[in-house]
Design an enzyme around this catalytic site. Structure first.
Site, mmCIF file in Angstrom:
data_model
loop_
_atom_site.group_PDB
_atom_site.id
_atom_site.type_symbol
_atom_site.label_atom_id
_atom_site.label_comp_id
_atom_site.label_asym_id
_atom_site.label_seq_id
_atom_site.Cartn_x
_atom_site.Cartn_y
_atom_site.Cartn_z
ATOM 1 N N GLY A 249 0.754 -1.245 0.000
ATOM 2 C CA GLY A 249 0.000 0.000 0.000
ATOM 3 C C GLY A 249 0.781 1.288 0.000
ATOM 4 O O GLY A 249 0.207 2.355 -0.246
ATOM 5 N N ARG B 92 3.173 -1.661 -5.698
ATOM 6 C CA ARG B 92 3.396 -0.386 -6.374
ATOM 7 C C ARG B 92 4.728 0.265 -5.995
ATOM 8 O O ARG B 92 5.450 0.756 -6.858
ATOM 9 C CB ARG B 92 2.245 0.559 -5.983
ATOM 10 N N CYS C 20 -12.459 2.688 -29.012
ATOM 11 C CA CYS C 20 -13.767 3.298 -29.220
ATOM 12 C C CYS C 20 -14.506 3.483 -27.897
ATOM 13 O O CYS C 20 -15.519 2.827 -27.634
ATOM 14 C CB CYS C 20 -14.571 2.448 -30.180
ATOM 15 N N GLU C 21 -13.971 4.321 -27.034
ATOM 16 C CA GLU C 21 -14.593 4.675 -25.760
ATOM 17 C C GLU C 21 -14.136 6.092 -25.450
ATOM 18 O O GLU C 21 -12.940 6.392 -25.577
ATOM 19 C CB GLU C 21 -14.064 3.810 -24.600
ATOM 20 N N TYR D 28 -9.222 5.004 -12.724
ATOM 21 C CA TYR D 28 -9.178 5.762 -11.467
ATOM 22 C C TYR D 28 -9.012 7.260 -11.692
ATOM 23 O O TYR D 28 -8.814 8.006 -10.728
ATOM 24 C CB TYR D 28 -7.984 5.350 -10.599
ATOM 25 N N ARG E 154 -5.110 2.683 -15.893
ATOM 26 C CA ARG E 154 -5.238 3.480 -14.670
ATOM 27 C C ARG E 154 -5.875 4.853 -14.879
ATOM 28 O O ARG E 154 -6.746 5.236 -14.102
ATOM 29 C CB ARG E 154 -3.896 3.600 -13.934
ATOM 30 N N GLU F 51 3.893 -6.507 2.009
ATOM 31 C CA GLU F 51 3.500 -6.955 0.663
ATOM 32 C C GLU F 51 3.487 -5.794 -0.334
ATOM 33 O O GLU F 51 2.472 -5.534 -0.979
ATOM 34 C CB GLU F 51 2.098 -7.572 0.715
ATOM 35 N N PRO F 52 4.585 -5.083 -0.479
ATOM 36 C CA PRO F 52 4.565 -3.942 -1.398
ATOM 37 C C PRO F 52 4.487 -4.388 -2.855
ATOM 38 O O PRO F 52 5.110 -5.372 -3.243
ATOM 39 C CB PRO F 52 5.907 -3.248 -1.122
ATOM 40 N N TYR G 67 0.606 -2.156 -12.011
ATOM 41 C CA TYR G 67 -0.786 -2.056 -12.479
ATOM 42 C C TYR G 67 -0.830 -1.453 -13.887
ATOM 43 O O TYR G 67 -1.747 -0.719 -14.230
ATOM 44 C CB TYR G 67 -1.653 -1.267 -11.476
HETATM 45 C C1 LIG Z 1 -2.890 -5.193 -3.943
HETATM 46 C C2 LIG Z 1 -2.409 -5.782 -2.685
HETATM 47 C C3 LIG Z 1 -1.109 -5.523 -2.229
HETATM 48 C C4 LIG Z 1 -0.163 -4.572 -2.928
HETATM 49 O O1 LIG Z 1 -0.613 -3.259 -2.865
HETATM 50 P P1 LIG Z 1 0.349 -2.064 -3.342
HETATM 51 O O2 LIG Z 1 -0.470 -0.867 -3.135
HETATM 52 O O3 LIG Z 1 0.639 -2.316 -4.778
HETATM 53 O O4 LIG Z 1 1.556 -2.088 -2.506
HETATM 54 C C5 LIG Z 1 -0.675 -6.149 -1.083
HETATM 55 N N1 LIG Z 1 -1.489 -7.002 -0.400
HETATM 56 C C6 LIG Z 1 -2.743 -7.263 -0.806
HETATM 57 C C7 LIG Z 1 -3.576 -8.192 -0.026
HETATM 58 C C8 LIG Z 1 -3.254 -6.665 -1.953
HETATM 59 O O5 LIG Z 1 -4.495 -6.923 -2.337
#
Ligand SMILES: *Cc1c(COP(=O)(O)O)cnc(C)c1O
Length: 413
Positions: free
Chosen positions: A239, A276, A342-343, A316, A312, A273-274, A371
């Site tokens: 995140g 991005r 075509c959007e 978003y 993206r 769990e990075p 992403y």
């Molecule tokens: C998408 C996701 C991530 C990675 O998120 P980033 O914003 O890309 O770091 C980590 N854990 C879980 C469970 C996710 O769904």
């Protein structure tokens, strides 16, 4: 910090001219920098030094096997959300003991595959899923290590589509239900409740919400400890945001310090769990201008990449910096950069100030490493672009451009 930079009047990916890659591989083209991936991964690793830890790259951010292999050789584990991602991770040589499996809709066959592979643990998102894992583990006579994904109900202050830790979101269990799940797992002979996890959202630009979630989780682990459940792994998800425009997201080191302070004196292995933050600025997408067009309302620059290549902006309203691969000193104009699809939602940028562009010019769309390709599709029967991984002076085609035959390869005629 990344290794895409302008020198000698043009854009370079590490020691390779982007224009040269465009000549060799065509456009649209994804270009990744191995050195940037390494730097970002090691930043997380260093941020957690002093703590037992594991950095699990989120495969959904960029699932190219070659890129996963690169991270794997640095010691990365992975966070997967499907059997397909498990397959990729294993192919990339990621040790199963470094794989965690998240996601709200794990299917029975995926659970079986993950148990056979011997992954570290399942991040469980519902009581029914927990029962399902228990049943399958029993059938397979193997113990499933599990972690319960807690919905800590904190506001990550990010885009609503990518906020996941509010109580109205579909993710995780609230603490009351989680307590029941842990007690059930403790009694189950084939479930081992070893972990607790959360992931509150993506593109976070403040650390406060993560720390708030962490503190809630720690209180909860203490309560569980009193019921004889010893949590060994604390997984705080991914995140961390990146700079697309002028955001100033916290650094891995800031997060590391906050975590170290909060965990002082506890025997827990921390997992992050990075996705991005590792891959986002390690990739660009290059596209070529096809036409320019002036309507009474707007100036359009029509390029050969579209929402199927990079969704993206359409999905978003996300901002991606766009610059000429070979800068000119032409006068600036406000334009919409749009693709051939075509959007009306098919745009890469709206109302953007860019030098007056002409057909044949090439543009770099920055921050496209996460992403980007992983969300690409063949919509409008557009073959997906090629991907190149640059490492120093070397460049390796890590996915060839799709062909028309690829488009219909799976269709029954
Ligand atoms: C998408 C996701 C991530 C990675 O998120 P980033 O914003 O890309 O770091 C980590 N854990 C879980 C469970 C996710 O769904």
């Amino acid at each position: 910090m990344d290794y895409f930079e302008y020198r000698e009047g043009q854009l370079w990916a590490e020691e390779v001219r982007v224009a040269e890659l465009v000549e060799r591989f065509g456009t649209p083209l994804y270009i990744y920098s191995a050195k940037t991936l390494t730097r970002h991964f090691l930043a997380f690793d260093a941020a957690l030094k002093g703590l037992d830890h594991l950095t699990c790259f989120s495969v959904k951010a960029n699932s190219n096997v070659n890129l996963l292999r690169h991270l794997g050789t640095l010691g990365a584990g992975v966070d997967i959300v499907s059997g397909g991602e498990l397959y990729r991770a294993v192919r990339a040589g990621i040790a199963p003991a470094k794989i965690v499996f998240s996601g709200v809709g794990k299917q029975a066959h995926e659970i079986r595959e993950a148990l056979s592979a011997g992954i570290l643990m399942f991040n469980v998102e519902s009581s029914q899923e927990l029962e399902c894992i228990g049943r399958i583990a029993q059938e397979m006579q193997t113990v499933a290590r599990i972690s319960i994904r807690i919905n800590p109900d904190v506001d990550p202050k990010t885009h609503p589509y990518i906020s996941t830790g509010l109580k109205e979101n579909k993710f995780g269990l609230d603490m009351l239900e989680a307590t029941g799940a842990y007690l059930m797992a403790r009694k189950h002979p084939f479930l081992d409740p070893v972990g607790m996890d959360c992931h509150i959202g993506s593109q976070l630009t403040q650390i406060g919400p993560i720390v708030e979630a962490l503190e809630k989780l720690l209180v909860f682990t203490d309560r569980l400890h009193a019921s004889g459940i010893a949590i060994r792994y604390l997984d705080l998800g991914g995140g961390l945001g990146i700079t697309y425009d002028d955001e100033q997201p916290p650094l891995p080191a800031d997060l590391g310090r906050a975590i170290s302070t909060a965990l002082a004196g506890r025997e827990l292995t921390v997992i992050l769990e990075p996705g991005r933050a590792i891959a986002g600025n390690a990739g660009i997408m290059v596209t070529r201008v096809l036409y320019t067009k002036k309507t009474p309302m707007k100036h359009f620059v029509i390029v050969d990449a579209a929402m199927n290549d990079l969704v993206r902006p359409s999905l978003y309203g996300a901002y991606h910096r766009i610059c000429e691969v070979t800068p000119t000193d032409r006068g600036l104009m406000t334009v919409d950069v749009v693709g051939p699809i075509c959007e009306s939602g098919d745009f890469l940028a709206q109302n953007r100030l860019l030098p007056a562009l002409a057909p044949g010019d090439t543009l770099a769309v920055f921050s496209a490493g996460a992403y980007g390709f992983s969300m690409a599709s063949q919509y409008n029967s557009r073959p997906r672009s090629a991907e190149v991984l640059v490492d120093g002076e070397k460049s390796l085609l890590v996915r060839r451009r799709e062909t028309y035959e690829d488009l219909i390869a799976l269709e029954v005629e």
